[in-house]
Scaffold this active site. Structure first.
Site, short mmCIF file in Angstrom:
data_model
loop_
_atom_site.label_atom_id
_atom_site.label_comp_id
_atom_site.label_asym_id
_atom_site.label_seq_id
_atom_site.Cartn_x
_atom_site.Cartn_y
_atom_site.Cartn_z
N LYS A 113 0.80 -1.11 -0.09
CA LYS A 113 -0.10 0.02 0.11
C LYS A 113 0.91 1.21 -0.02
O LYS A 113 0.22 2.36 -0.68
CB LYS A 113 -1.18 -0.07 1.23
CG LYS A 113 -1.93 -1.08 1.29
CD LYS A 113 -2.95 -1.01 0.00
CE LYS A 113 -3.65 -2.10 0.10
NZ LYS A 113 -4.93 -2.22 -0.95
N LYS A 199 -7.17 -11.18 -12.55
CA LYS A 199 -8.55 -11.38 -11.88
C LYS A 199 -9.22 -10.31 -12.35
O LYS A 199 -8.90 -9.31 -12.55
CB LYS A 199 -8.31 -11.92 -10.49
CG LYS A 199 -7.52 -13.05 -10.05
CD LYS A 199 -7.49 -13.48 -8.80
CE LYS A 199 -7.22 -12.13 -7.84
NZ LYS A 199 -7.30 -12.57 -6.41
N LYS A 202 -12.99 -5.24 -8.57
CA LYS A 202 -14.09 -4.48 -8.11
C LYS A 202 -14.00 -3.10 -8.85
O LYS A 202 -15.06 -2.44 -8.84
CB LYS A 202 -14.49 -4.42 -6.47
CG LYS A 202 -15.27 -5.71 -6.08
CD LYS A 202 -15.59 -5.55 -4.73
CE LYS A 202 -14.53 -5.34 -3.59
NZ LYS A 202 -15.30 -5.08 -2.35
#
Length: 341
Positions: A113, A199, A202
């Site tokens: 992050k 993948k 979202k």
């Protein structure tokens, strides 16, 4: 005989997609019968990397609605929003006293992050594993379904529970140590992006991701643009990942006879004799996907268009979650010694 307690969380960042459904949600549909399931929307967690909260309210309500539309039964499980349970933040404070800067800085997700958000390295990001531990330990959950990327955080949750029990428990297990739970009601399914690159996501590559609430015309457009090729060079060739992914999707939503037909077409194809017609395959897949997702989309929209009913569901989940959390906090306060009267 009481059921074992299982807990999982969902970040309200982006719409749920097909990978979420077949990777996690479908398992919970089966688990809710056999276990005492706690499912929460992790709105506090989302603040560490999504500080702009203009869409947070809509995102949280949508995630709740989508999960109910998929089949999670709020009468059988405890479905709640993280910030509705202030006891979590109190336990988070106590656990922060047991967490050390060095170990938090070494976590893989923190380092990732920091690379992704170098201008937003906040204390919440550093102590993310502590809040995650509080989420789990507040309900004394024994089992937590985790992927590879979360195993380190679960190990830290066990460490924090051990330290708490050692420092304040006096030999008593105040906070049980949670264990990884790899529940699978069937074969593990990996669903790729429609362009074959990684993948489904979202929040990224929207045109390459099938969201549970995509409108029918948009679904057809996405699937028709899915990556294909000129067909196999020889019979019974190994499928490239992006072609295998189309067959995976078809196996999820189409009839056995439909899948068998296109499998046979692929296996009987070769250079100069290409039997497989990817255009026809994608058209069939698109219609089957539309039919599969239509009930989920309609139920989600029904819930979102009835905010009073959805609010009652969220309030009921809050009440159940706070009852559980309050009992844990009572035990924790007694153990720490902050109960003064």
């Amino acid at each position: 005989m009481s059921k074992e307690r299982v807990l999982t969380g969902i970040r309200p960042t982006g719409f749920l997609h097909l990978g979420n459904y077949f990777g996690a949600t479908r398992n919970f549909l089966q688990m809710q019968q056999a276990y005492d399931c706690y499912v929460f929307v992790a709105d506090w967690h989302s603040l560490t990397t999504h500080p702009d909260t203009k869409e947070l309210q809509n995102s949280v309500r949508r995630v709740v609605a989508e999960n109910i539309a998929c089949g999670l039964n709020p009468d059988e499980i405890t479905l709640y929003v993280q910030s509705d349970v202030p006891e979590i933040s109190e336990l988070y404070l106590y656990l922060n006293m047991l967490a050390y800067k060095g170990e938090l800085e070494k976590t893989t997700t923190f380092k990732e992050k920091v690379r992704q958000h170098p201008d937003n390295v906040n204390a919440g990001l550093l102590t993310y594993p502590v809040l995650q531990a509080a989420d789990i330990l507040i309900h004394r959950a024994g089992k937590v379904p985790v992927g590879k990327d979360q195993e380190q955080h679960l190990e830290m949750a066990r460490n924090f529970a051990q330290r708490f029990n050692f420092r304040y428990g006096g030999g008593e297990e105040i906070l049980p140590e949670p264990q990884a739970f790899n529940y699978s009601g069937g074969e593990l399914i990996k669903i790729l992006s429609l362009d074959g690159n990684g993948k489904m996501s979202k929040s990224e590559n929207a045109m390459n991701t099938i969201y549970l609430c995509d409108e029918a015309d948009l679904l057809r457009k996405k699937i028709m643009k899915a990556k294909t090729d000129q067909g196999p060079a020889e019979p019974y060739s190994q499928k490239p990942d992006y072609i295998e992914n189309l067959f995976t999707l078809m196996k999820l939503v189409s009839s056995h006879d439909t899948v068998a037909k296109f499998e046979a077409d692929y296996n009987n194809s070769s250079t100069g004799n290409v039997v497989i017609r990817y255009g026809d395959m994608k058209k069939q897949l698109a219609e089957d996907m539309v039919n599969f997702l239509q009930p989920i989309r309609e139920k989600t929209n029904e819930l979102l268009n009835n905010p009073e009913a959805l609010g009652k569901v969220m309030q009921a989940g809050k009440d159940k979650a706070r009852a559980s959390a309050a009992e844990t906090i009572r035990m924790v306060r007694e153990a720490v010694g902050v109960k003064y009267y």
